[in-house]
Design a protein around this motif. Structure first.
Motif, PDB file in Angstrom:
ATOM      1  N   VAL A  80      -2.264  -3.265  -8.041  1.00 48.87           N
ATOM      2  CA  VAL A  80      -2.945  -2.044  -7.756  1.00 48.87           C
ATOM      3  C   VAL A  80      -4.478  -2.074  -7.344  1.00 48.87           C
ATOM      4  O   VAL A  80      -4.790  -1.316  -6.630  1.00 48.87           O
ATOM      5  CB  VAL A  80      -2.421  -0.953  -9.048  1.00 48.87           C
ATOM      6  N   LYS A  99       2.545   1.512  -3.338  1.00 51.61           N
ATOM      7  CA  LYS A  99       1.909   1.661  -4.531  1.00 51.61           C
ATOM      8  C   LYS A  99       2.297   2.383  -5.862  1.00 51.61           C
ATOM      9  O   LYS A  99       1.934   2.104  -7.087  1.00 51.61           O
ATOM     10  CB  LYS A  99       0.193   2.000  -4.164  1.00 51.61           C
ATOM     11  N   TYR A 111       2.653   1.882 -10.022  1.00 56.41           N
ATOM     12  CA  TYR A 111       2.018   2.729 -11.222  1.00 56.41           C
ATOM     13  C   TYR A 111       2.999   2.921 -11.923  1.00 56.41           C
ATOM     14  O   TYR A 111       2.993   2.774 -13.231  1.00 56.41           O
ATOM     15  CB  TYR A 111       1.407   3.747 -10.715  1.00 56.41           C
ATOM     16  N   ARG A 134       0.754  -1.279   0.028  1.00 58.42           N
ATOM     17  CA  ARG A 134      -0.088  -0.023  -0.159  1.00 58.42           C
ATOM     18  C   ARG A 134       0.687   1.238  -0.108  1.00 58.42           C
ATOM     19  O   ARG A 134       0.397   2.347  -0.742  1.00 58.42           O
ATOM     20  CB  ARG A 134      -0.895  -0.022   1.294  1.00 58.42           C
ATOM     21  N   TYR A 163      -7.313  -6.678   1.092  1.00 61.78           N
ATOM     22  CA  TYR A 163      -5.950  -6.670   0.087  1.00 61.78           C
ATOM     23  C   TYR A 163      -5.789  -8.171  -0.355  1.00 61.78           C
ATOM     24  O   TYR A 163      -5.754  -8.165  -1.717  1.00 61.78           O
ATOM     25  CB  TYR A 163      -4.816  -5.983   0.721  1.00 61.78           C
ATOM     26  N   ASP A 211      -8.264   6.722  -5.629  1.00 61.57           N
ATOM     27  CA  ASP A 211      -7.500   5.638  -5.946  1.00 61.57           C
ATOM     28  C   ASP A 211      -8.427   5.086  -7.083  1.00 61.57           C
ATOM     29  O   ASP A 211      -7.780   4.294  -7.742  1.00 61.57           O
ATOM     30  CB  ASP A 211      -7.491   4.960  -4.640  1.00 61.57           C
ATOM     31  N   ALA A 269      -4.324  -3.052  -3.937  1.00 56.00           N
ATOM     32  CA  ALA A 269      -3.613  -2.093  -3.039  1.00 56.00           C
ATOM     33  C   ALA A 269      -4.463  -0.927  -2.464  1.00 56.00           C
ATOM     34  O   ALA A 269      -4.591  -0.094  -1.689  1.00 56.00           O
ATOM     35  CB  ALA A 269      -2.317  -1.528  -3.335  1.00 56.00           C
ATOM     36  N   SER A 270      -5.306  -0.462  -3.720  1.00 52.10           N
ATOM     37  CA  SER A 270      -6.224   0.608  -3.623  1.00 52.10           C
ATOM     38  C   SER A 270      -7.814   0.353  -2.938  1.00 52.10           C
ATOM     39  O   SER A 270      -8.457   1.426  -2.624  1.00 52.10           O
ATOM     40  CB  SER A 270      -6.460   1.239  -4.877  1.00 52.10           C
TER      41      SER A 270
END
Lengths: 439, 159
Positions: free
Chosen positions: A166, A121, A125, A118, A349, A188, A169-170
């Motif tokens: 991702v 993250k 990206y 997290r 998660y 997010d 994590a979001s």
């Protein structure tokens, strides 16, 4: 190991027996011409089994079943690939299998701690953006491959695990919302939607419409998990708008798809047997020729067809090993995904990560198997673990590592404990050094 | 060396076993491997459950109504309490907010955090915004009372 000695030793024994029985079948039913080639294959399979088991069992883990399953499937795949068009060890596929196992361990270690993921993250990206740049600028004329000497890499395969990460994590930051127009959206989710749209656009640009459903499925899974996530507070209006938009996009894609896609969607393979339907016709004939028990390893004729070891690999296996054995191997992959259900993840998660990985595997397997059996349009997607290809194998290995991480997650207090232990060890060492210097 | 291998090869090749028997044996072994893996995964899940009991301090929530006593297992590291159907622990009580409070666990310690609810969250009759919980605490959300108690140790857990 440690607490499950009996069940683990049973599983390991049967793992060896599975591979030995397959090698026995190759020896007796297959077309073995050079005994040395067969011995090389046997040595590689048994050697990989022993080395990987020694490495995995040398350190204590919460779960080993996924390791056993992965090793079992990879060696089965190595035997399959080494028998297409004559028996002889496929060194390229052996290297891919080793890379897959290494990627599995890397995936496990990197994705275990959800707090860490997290926090970092943004780097995931960044990695996705780098992969985008590599696809746009370094691939040859929209062909999605980067050629480095005798090796070629497919960067889009590595976007899959990054995208799932991702998505996962979001998910826990959904409650922090911004008002944009008439909608309350979390930052997010908005970034994730933009990333997803970029990925879909890239697939379209690359003419890689086979991977598009896989990414679509992962994204759908992420959306579904968001609806289930209690703190998300997603309104019914938003869900209805998303559904209508989704259906609209699907209809538009179907109607305005490029010519080559329209051809594949409406092709009559038997009418165009030597044109667009060639691979599928040959695949279906191969499956029928193989019957229940197959014609024997190395005795098939599908190896002459283009992409026999990747896109229509299921048909090639059916021809040589029989529909029964090929189906059981696919079932083995499904069981690997099912074992995860026995120990459900303990946080959102890991739950999202597990759901995303399972969705990606199921979609890819369906596209490949149903595509080569002419039940859906032919897409050219690889069959996880069984098709040849280093990038695909590494990506699949990393995804299994993520499943393993969901099975034995690292909770925050355990990280703190480890840090404290390390600090203690460090201070003890420095104290010892000081004492020595003083003396 | 090659002569020895080829002689050995010829000797092995002379054995005739029906294809059907061989293929069936291979299929059976593959099936047995799959079954062994499922059994091993089941045993592992028990071990993981034991580990989770350590992480979550082996606690559970109990709610007493006029007719029944409800037990809620704390099976995730983040549990949302509220009236909404998507909450992990749904309390069908109009005095409870849709998303009332959240319980989180770190290293065997549970903490409750109020999510700006209308009627507030009370622990042992004290209004709290965030509070560490201990076994035996009474949590009040609106007019619903929940008790955090130690989970009875079953035979499976003891194994």
């Amino acid at each position: 190991m440690y607490q499950n000695k009996l069940s683990y030793s049973g599983a390991v024994t049967l793992l060896f027996l599975t591979h030995l029985s397959m090698l026995g079948l190759v020896f007796i039913r297959g077309s073995v011409v050079a005994p040395l080639d067969f011995l090389k294959l046997t040595g590689a399979v048994i050697g990989l089994d022993i080395i990987y088991l020694l490495i995995t069992l040398s350190y204590k883990q919460m779960t080993y079943t996924l390791d056993f399953m992965l090793l079992g499937i990879l060696n089965i795949s190595l035997i399959f690939q080494s028998c297409f068009g004559g028996i002889g060890l496929s060194v390229k596929h052996l290297i891919s299998c080793v890379m897959c196992l290494a990627a599995c361990e890397a995936g496990f270690l990197l994705t275990r701690n959800h707090e860490k993921i997290r926090k970092h993250k943004k780097y995931i990206y960044l990695l996705i953006i780098l992969l985008f740049i590599s696809i746009i600028f370094f691939t040859d004329n929209q062909k999605k491959w980067i050629t480095l000497g005798s090796f070629s890499i497919q960067p889009s395969e590595f976007i899959k695990p990054c995208f799932i990460l991702v998505c996962a994590a979001s998910i826990v930051e959904l409650h922090e919302k911004l008002k944009i127009g008439f909608f309350y959206l979390s930052k997010d989710s908005l970034i994730l939607c933009i990333a997803a749209l970029c990925i879909f656009a890239l697939q379209w640009w690359c003419h890689d419409l086979g991977s598009l459903p896989t990414f679509g499925m992962i994204f759908l899974c992420a959306l579904f998990c968001r609806f289930c996530y209690p703190k998300a507070k997603i309104s019914k209006r938003a869900v209805a708008i998303a559904c209508v938009a989704g259906v609209g996009i699907l209809i538009a894609a179907w109607m305005f798809a490029p010519e080559y896609v329209q051809k594949r969607l409406h092709v009559d393979i038997w009418a165009d047997r030597y044109g667009d339907g060639y691979q599928q016709c040959e695949a279906l004939i191969g499956i029928a020729k193989g019957g229940w028990l197959g014609v024997g390893a190395g005795n098939g004729s599908l190896y002459k067809i283009f992409a026999h070891d990747s896109d229509i690999v299921f048909a090639t296996i059916c021809e040589e090993w029989g529909l029964l054995y090929a189906s059981l191997t696919v079932l083995l992959i499904l069981i690997m995904l099912m074992t995860v259900l026995m120990n459900p993840p303990k946080n959102y998660y890991h739950a999202m990560m597990t759901a995303g990985v399972t969705a990606a595997f199921l979609m890819q397997m369906s596209l490949n198997i149903f595509g080569s059996c002419n039940l859906i349009p032919f897409t050219g997607v690889t069959l996880p673990f069984l098709s040849t290809g280093g990038s695909s194998m590494m990506s699949c290995g990393f995804l299994v590592g993520m499943l393993k991480a969901g099975q034995s997650p690292l909770f925050q207090h355990e990280v703190m404990k480890r840090k404290k232990q390390k600090q203690k060890q460090k201070s003890a060492k420095s104290a010892q050094k000081q004492r020595r210097a003083n003396s | 060396m090659q002569e020895i291998i080829s002689d050995f090869w010829k000797m092995l090749s002379s054995f005739q076993i029906p294809d059907l028997v061989l293929s069936a044996a291979a299929v059976v072994i593959l099936d047995l491997f799959a079954i062994a893996i499922i059994l091993a995964a089941r045993r592992e899940s028990r071990l993981c459950q034991k580990r989770w009991l350590k992480v979550s301090a082996g606690l559970e929530l109990r709610r007493r109504s006029e007719q029944k006593e409800y037990h809620y297992l704390l099976e995730a590291d983040e549990i949302l309490l509220g009236r909404h159907s998507s909450a992990d622990l749904q309390l069908k009580d109009p005095s409870v907010s849709r998303y009332h409070a959240v319980m989180t666990v770190t290293g065997g310690v549970w903490t409750i955090t109020d999510l700006n609810s209308r009627s507030g969250t009370f622990v042992n009759d004290q209004k709290v915004k965030q509070k560490r919980l201990a076994a035996g605490d009474c949590i009040r959300l609106g007019s619903s009372k929940l008790y955090l108690v130690r989970r009875p140790v079953s035979e499976q857990d003891e194994e």
